[in-house]
Design a protein around this motif. Structure first.
Motif, PDB file in Angstrom:
ATOM      1  N   ALA A 136      -9.944   3.103  -9.117  1.00  0.00           N
ATOM      2  CA  ALA A 136     -11.273   2.912  -8.526  1.00  0.00           C
ATOM      3  C   ALA A 136     -11.670   4.108  -7.676  1.00  0.00           C
ATOM      4  O   ALA A 136     -12.776   4.657  -7.803  1.00  0.00           O
ATOM      5  N   ILE A 137     -10.750   4.516  -6.800  1.00  0.00           N
ATOM      6  CA  ILE A 137     -11.076   5.605  -5.883  1.00  0.00           C
ATOM      7  C   ILE A 137     -11.275   6.911  -6.626  1.00  0.00           C
ATOM      8  O   ILE A 137     -12.202   7.680  -6.331  1.00  0.00           O
ATOM      9  N   ALA A 138     -10.425   7.184  -7.603  1.00  0.00           N
ATOM     10  CA  ALA A 138     -10.571   8.434  -8.355  1.00  0.00           C
ATOM     11  C   ALA A 138     -11.899   8.470  -9.088  1.00  0.00           C
ATOM     12  O   ALA A 138     -12.545   9.522  -9.180  1.00  0.00           O
ATOM     13  N   THR A 147       9.443  -7.288  -0.183  1.00  0.00           N
ATOM     14  CA  THR A 147       9.310  -8.678  -0.628  1.00  0.00           C
ATOM     15  C   THR A 147       9.718  -8.865  -2.079  1.00  0.00           C
ATOM     16  O   THR A 147       9.662  -9.958  -2.622  1.00  0.00           O
ATOM     17  N   GLY A 148      10.059  -7.760  -2.750  1.00  0.00           N
ATOM     18  CA  GLY A 148      10.563  -7.880  -4.117  1.00  0.00           C
ATOM     19  C   GLY A 148       9.499  -8.014  -5.181  1.00  0.00           C
ATOM     20  O   GLY A 148       9.797  -8.259  -6.344  1.00  0.00           O
ATOM     21  N   GLU A 149       8.206  -7.855  -4.795  1.00  0.00           N
ATOM     22  CA  GLU A 149       7.155  -8.006  -5.813  1.00  0.00           C
ATOM     23  C   GLU A 149       6.682  -6.632  -6.254  1.00  0.00           C
ATOM     24  O   GLU A 149       5.558  -6.223  -5.994  1.00  0.00           O
ATOM     25  N   ILE A 150       7.575  -5.937  -6.934  1.00  0.00           N
ATOM     26  CA  ILE A 150       7.281  -4.535  -7.239  1.00  0.00           C
ATOM     27  C   ILE A 150       6.137  -4.398  -8.224  1.00  0.00           C
ATOM     28  O   ILE A 150       5.247  -3.561  -8.076  1.00  0.00           O
ATOM     29  N   ALA A 151       6.120  -5.245  -9.246  1.00  0.00           N
ATOM     30  CA  ALA A 151       5.075  -5.128 -10.266  1.00  0.00           C
ATOM     31  C   ALA A 151       3.710  -5.357  -9.646  1.00  0.00           C
ATOM     32  O   ALA A 151       2.752  -4.619  -9.911  1.00  0.00           O
ATOM     33  N   GLN A 152       3.627  -6.380  -8.792  1.00  0.00           N
ATOM     34  CA  GLN A 152       2.342  -6.683  -8.179  1.00  0.00           C
ATOM     35  C   GLN A 152       1.871  -5.509  -7.321  1.00  0.00           C
ATOM     36  O   GLN A 152       0.701  -5.130  -7.326  1.00  0.00           O
ATOM     37  N   GLY A 153       2.814  -4.937  -6.554  1.00  0.00           N
ATOM     38  CA  GLY A 153       2.492  -3.780  -5.718  1.00  0.00           C
ATOM     39  C   GLY A 153       1.971  -2.634  -6.562  1.00  0.00           C
ATOM     40  O   GLY A 153       0.984  -1.981  -6.225  1.00  0.00           O
ATOM     41  N   ALA A 154       2.632  -2.415  -7.720  1.00  0.00           N
ATOM     42  CA  ALA A 154       2.231  -1.316  -8.591  1.00  0.00           C
ATOM     43  C   ALA A 154       0.816  -1.541  -9.110  1.00  0.00           C
ATOM     44  O   ALA A 154      -0.005  -0.609  -9.146  1.00  0.00           O
ATOM     45  N   VAL A 155       0.503  -2.775  -9.490  1.00  0.00           N
ATOM     46  CA  VAL A 155      -0.846  -3.056 -10.013  1.00  0.00           C
ATOM     47  C   VAL A 155      -1.899  -2.759  -8.952  1.00  0.00           C
ATOM     48  O   VAL A 155      -2.917  -2.124  -9.213  1.00  0.00           O
ATOM     49  N   ILE A 156      -1.624  -3.235  -7.736  1.00  0.00           N
ATOM     50  CA  ILE A 156      -2.598  -3.006  -6.657  1.00  0.00           C
ATOM     51  C   ILE A 156      -2.859  -1.528  -6.464  1.00  0.00           C
ATOM     52  O   ILE A 156      -4.004  -1.073  -6.394  1.00  0.00           O
ATOM     53  N   LEU A 157      -1.762  -0.765  -6.363  1.00  0.00           N
ATOM     54  CA  LEU A 157      -1.926   0.658  -6.100  1.00  0.00           C
ATOM     55  C   LEU A 157      -2.625   1.367  -7.255  1.00  0.00           C
ATOM     56  O   LEU A 157      -3.502   2.215  -7.052  1.00  0.00           O
ATOM     57  N   LEU A 158      -2.253   1.045  -8.472  1.00  0.00           N
ATOM     58  CA  LEU A 158      -2.847   1.716  -9.624  1.00  0.00           C
ATOM     59  C   LEU A 158      -4.323   1.372  -9.744  1.00  0.00           C
ATOM     60  O   LEU A 158      -5.159   2.243 -10.048  1.00  0.00           O
ATOM     61  N   TRP A 179      -2.083   8.142   0.088  1.00  0.00           N
ATOM     62  CA  TRP A 179      -0.631   8.175   0.200  1.00  0.00           C
ATOM     63  C   TRP A 179      -0.115   7.285   1.312  1.00  0.00           C
ATOM     64  O   TRP A 179       0.831   6.523   1.137  1.00  0.00           O
ATOM     65  N   VAL A 180      -0.735   7.421   2.511  1.00  0.00           N
ATOM     66  CA  VAL A 180      -0.290   6.607   3.652  1.00  0.00           C
ATOM     67  C   VAL A 180      -0.321   5.143   3.278  1.00  0.00           C
ATOM     68  O   VAL A 180       0.622   4.387   3.484  1.00  0.00           O
ATOM     69  N   PHE A 181      -1.441   4.748   2.698  1.00  0.00           N
ATOM     70  CA  PHE A 181      -1.623   3.373   2.296  1.00  0.00           C
ATOM     71  C   PHE A 181      -0.584   2.982   1.264  1.00  0.00           C
ATOM     72  O   PHE A 181      -0.012   1.895   1.304  1.00  0.00           O
ATOM     73  N   ALA A 182      -0.344   3.898   0.314  1.00  0.00           N
ATOM     74  CA  ALA A 182       0.620   3.616  -0.741  1.00  0.00           C
ATOM     75  C   ALA A 182       1.998   3.339  -0.153  1.00  0.00           C
ATOM     76  O   ALA A 182       2.691   2.403  -0.573  1.00  0.00           O
ATOM     77  N   VAL A 183       2.360   4.134   0.836  1.00  0.00           N
ATOM     78  CA  VAL A 183       3.673   3.930   1.461  1.00  0.00           C
ATOM     79  C   VAL A 183       3.730   2.574   2.153  1.00  0.00           C
ATOM     80  O   VAL A 183       4.686   1.814   2.010  1.00  0.00           O
ATOM     81  N   LEU A 184       2.665   2.261   2.905  1.00  0.00           N
ATOM     82  CA  LEU A 184       2.618   0.985   3.631  1.00  0.00           C
ATOM     83  C   LEU A 184       2.740  -0.198   2.678  1.00  0.00           C
ATOM     84  O   LEU A 184       3.626  -1.040   2.795  1.00  0.00           O
ATOM     85  N   VAL A 185       1.796  -0.250   1.723  1.00  0.00           N
ATOM     86  CA  VAL A 185       1.759  -1.398   0.827  1.00  0.00           C
ATOM     87  C   VAL A 185       2.936  -1.396  -0.131  1.00  0.00           C
ATOM     88  O   VAL A 185       3.560  -2.432  -0.373  1.00  0.00           O
ATOM     89  N   GLY A 186       3.236  -0.187  -0.656  1.00  0.00           N
ATOM     90  CA  GLY A 186       4.371  -0.097  -1.574  1.00  0.00           C
ATOM     91  C   GLY A 186       5.650  -0.575  -0.908  1.00  0.00           C
ATOM     92  O   GLY A 186       6.421  -1.350  -1.470  1.00  0.00           O
ATOM     93  N   GLY A 187       5.855  -0.094   0.332  1.00  0.00           N
ATOM     94  CA  GLY A 187       7.031  -0.495   1.089  1.00  0.00           C
ATOM     95  C   GLY A 187       7.089  -1.997   1.262  1.00  0.00           C
ATOM     96  O   GLY A 187       8.136  -2.641   1.073  1.00  0.00           O
ATOM     97  N   TRP A 188       5.968  -2.577   1.610  1.00  0.00           N
ATOM     98  CA  TRP A 188       5.877  -4.026   1.790  1.00  0.00           C
ATOM     99  C   TRP A 188       6.317  -4.752   0.535  1.00  0.00           C
ATOM    100  O   TRP A 188       7.093  -5.698   0.599  1.00  0.00           O
ATOM    101  N   HIS A 189       5.808  -4.278  -0.594  1.00  0.00           N
ATOM    102  CA  HIS A 189       6.124  -4.971  -1.841  1.00  0.00           C
ATOM    103  C   HIS A 189       7.575  -4.782  -2.244  1.00  0.00           C
ATOM    104  O   HIS A 189       8.186  -5.663  -2.832  1.00  0.00           O
ATOM    105  N   VAL A 190       8.129  -3.613  -1.934  1.00  0.00           N
ATOM    106  CA  VAL A 190       9.549  -3.411  -2.242  1.00  0.00           C
ATOM    107  C   VAL A 190      10.376  -4.383  -1.418  1.00  0.00           C
ATOM    108  O   VAL A 190      11.318  -5.015  -1.902  1.00  0.00           O
TER     109      VAL A 190
END
Lengths: 179, 198, 244
Positions: B99-101, B83-94, B70-81
């Protein structure tokens, strides 16, 4: 040889225990987990080779499924996640810290071990950590550095504390501590 | 020491560890080729399906292991929001979640001694000398044995600090804490030597 | 500490409930420990150590209050530390610093004294115990009994009104126990002494026998100790290890 094995194993256990004991208050009011300090201490106290082995042993057990990382984390999942670079970097950081500390064999001070811990525990560790982060997340090195930079001040304090703790340990057990 | 293996039986518990680990490696590798959101979502769904045979409690355990993300998701997700690259951020997180799951699933369904057996077999295949393997086994046993002991000592030191100070424990506690580990190492080395050495 | 202070000091546990590790340890325990010399006896696991920690404020009760001389020891840590001191069983588990002077000065600097003041107070205390040459001694060069003394001096320096002793003499030889007991008996502080050594508490004001988190008996040593001995002897004669 028995001593070497037990020192490595007990230090790995110390790193694990640091994840279990509630957070130390490392710098007047700032609660930080002390576990990452354990890796740097492994280098300054046990030396490069034994310190790195202690770190590797610890990571091996984490990979096997023991929740030894601070916060009760563990298992293979942590090695697939964004902290992969740091995990890989810990044994190397311990090695570099130990090699520098040994080489600079401080005669009673804390600054040299602290410096060793800075080079090993920050420069080297973050090098691997940021690279790993970039690879796992697909972000650029610049972006990864920006994201990870927020943790550096805390780790700088830990590097200095590593020096002070090493100094204290050296006074108590002069023939056991390497740095 | 309690490992992360789940006590809720799933069909995956019965599978040998080697194939599970291999499958995990291939899966993580395959994920690096995922570039678009729908595929990434599909990957997550596939892993989620694998959790279902364990029931609700098992799924909850799996979710708990994902909490640090979650922490990571907020950090990276926030970054992508930003910079406007929402789709790319979503792919990374998913991708990461998938992988982790998957890795967590292997951890949850494989016992510690099974994992150790795989390591032993791998070392044998790699022709690692038996003396080294014996010493490694000893080292592993020592860590498992002494981590709770040292943790307890740490708690006692915290108590001793709080008995004389209203402030939170400081770095000074690390010195006696680390000393315990060093002193215990000496004593255990003696005990091993007394029983024939390593 | 003025030796003529005879003001009674109230140690009050009020309806204390405590659950540890899923097990209910104390269920509505109410106790007053006012006498200058109180002993707590009982089998291991009866809750004696947890009682000690509650009185010091190191453990906070789930519900109910614990006050010593009016201080809520769990919530007001600063006041608690100046009111209640504790001596743990194993000095190696409570000595934090490598030299005697540093260890003894710790509580003082934490209370707000300057380093210079603390050092002077430490020197006074060492002189009072005729151990002035211990100032720079490394703790690990001291014997077990000597380490116990360092812990005792460290606690006394904080000038508490109550000292809780959690089996402080376990494992020491007889002569050392007698010596340390003499120091303790001469102290003006109230003592709450947890022990298995029934001989050392024969002249105490009050003995409390704890069993499974509750008070089994509470009275003078003459009343409680013989009953305790009987019960323990009977238990020891049974072959059944089930409750060990």
């Amino acid at each position: 040889m028995e001593r070497t094995i037990t020192l490595i194993a007990l230090f790995a256990a110390l790193i694990a225990a640091l994840g279990l004991v509630p957070k130390f208050d490392l710098a007047s009011g700032v609660p930080i987990t002390a576990q990452s300090m354990g890796f740097m201490l492994a280098g300054t106290v046990l030396g490069a080779k034994r310190g790195a082995l202690a770190a590797l042993l610890f990571l091996g057990l984490v990979a096997l499924g023991l929740p030894l990382l601070a916060g009760g984390r563990g298992g293979l999942g942590v090695f697939t996640g964004p902290t992969l670079g740091f995990l890989v970097g810990f044994p190397i950081a311990a090695y570099v810290t130990g090699a520098l500390a040994q080489g600079w064999a401080a005669k009673g001070g804390f600054i040299l071990p602290a410096l060793a811990a800075t080079v090993g525990g920050i420069v080297v560790l973050y090098g691997f950590g940021i690279a790993g982060f970039a690879v796992v997340t697909g972000k650029s090195i610049a972006a990864s550095t920006a994201i990870m930079a927020v943790f550096i001040p805390g780790d700088l304090i830990k590097a200095v504390l590593t020096g002070l703790i090493t100094q204290g340990l050296r006074k108590a057990r002069p023939d056991l501590v390497v740095a | 020491m309690i490992s992360l293996t789940s006590d809720i039986r799933t069909p995956w518990h019965g599978l040998p560890a080697g194939p599970k680990l291999l499958a995990l490696c291939l899966w993580t590798l395959a994920l690096t080729w995922v570039q678009v959101v729908p595929v990434a979502l599909g990957a997550c769904a596939a892993v989620a399906v694998l959790y279902l045979p364990g029931g609700v409690a098992f799924v909850r355990q799996g979710l708990r292991l994902l909490k640090p993300l979650w922490v990571f998701a907020v950090l990276v997700g926030g970054w992508h929001v930003v910079t406007g690259e929402i789709a790319q951020g979503a792919v990374i997180l998913l991708r990461l979640a998938a992988a982790i799951a998957a890795a967590n699933l292997v951890t949850l369904t494989t016992r510690l001694d099974t994992m150790l057996a795989v390591v032993e077999r791998a070392l044998a295949v790699l022709r690692v000398p038996p003396l080294f393997r014996k010493r490694l086994a000893l080292a592993v046993a020592l860590v498992i044995r002494f981590t709770p002991v040292l943790a307890q000592k740490g708690s006692q030191l915290v108590l001793a600090w709080r008995a004389r100070s209203a402030r939170r424990p400081g770095w000074h506690l690390m010195v006696p804490f680390a000393l315990t580990a060093l002193d215990d190492a000496e004593r255990v080395a003696d005990a091993i030597r007394a029983r024939g050495g390593a | 500490m003025s030796g003529t202070e005879t003001k009674t000091l109230a140690i009050r546990l009020q309806d204390v409930r405590l659950t540890l590790g899923g097990k209910a340890l104390f269920d509505g325990l109410s106790l007053g420990l006012d006498a200058p010399r109180v002993a707590v006896i009982g089998r291991n696991g009866a809750g004696k150590s947890q009682l000690a920690r509650l009185v010091c404020g190191l453990t906070e009760a789930d519900s109910g209050t614990v006050t010593v001389a009016g201080v809520d020891v769990a919530k007001d840590r600063k006041a608690a530390i100046g009111t209640v001191g504790i001596l743990f069983q194993n000095p190696d588990h409570q000595i934090i610093f490598p030299t005697v002077a540093e260890e003894m000065a710790f509580g003082l600097t934490q209370q707000g004294h300057t380093r210079a003041d603390a050092a002077a107070m430490v020197a006074d205390m060492l002189a009072k115990f005729e151990r002035a040459n211990w100032t720079d001694r490394a703790v690990h060069t001291l014997s077990q009994g000597q380490r116990h003394l360092v812990c005792l001096m460290s606690v006394l320096l904080m000038q508490p009104r109550v000292i809780v002793l959690d089996e402080p003499f376990a494992g020491l030889d007889m002569a050392t126990v007698l010596r340390l007991t003499r120091y303790l008996d001469a102290l003006p502080q109230h003592l709450v002494h947890i022990t298995h050594d029934l001989d050392s508490i024969a002249s105490y004001d009050r003995v409390i026998w704890m069993e499974a988190g509750a008070v089994q008996a509470d009275g003078t040593p003459d009343q409680v100790i013989p009953a305790y001995r009987d019960a323990m002897t009977r238990m020891g004669e049974r072959d059944d290890f089930a409750d060990l």
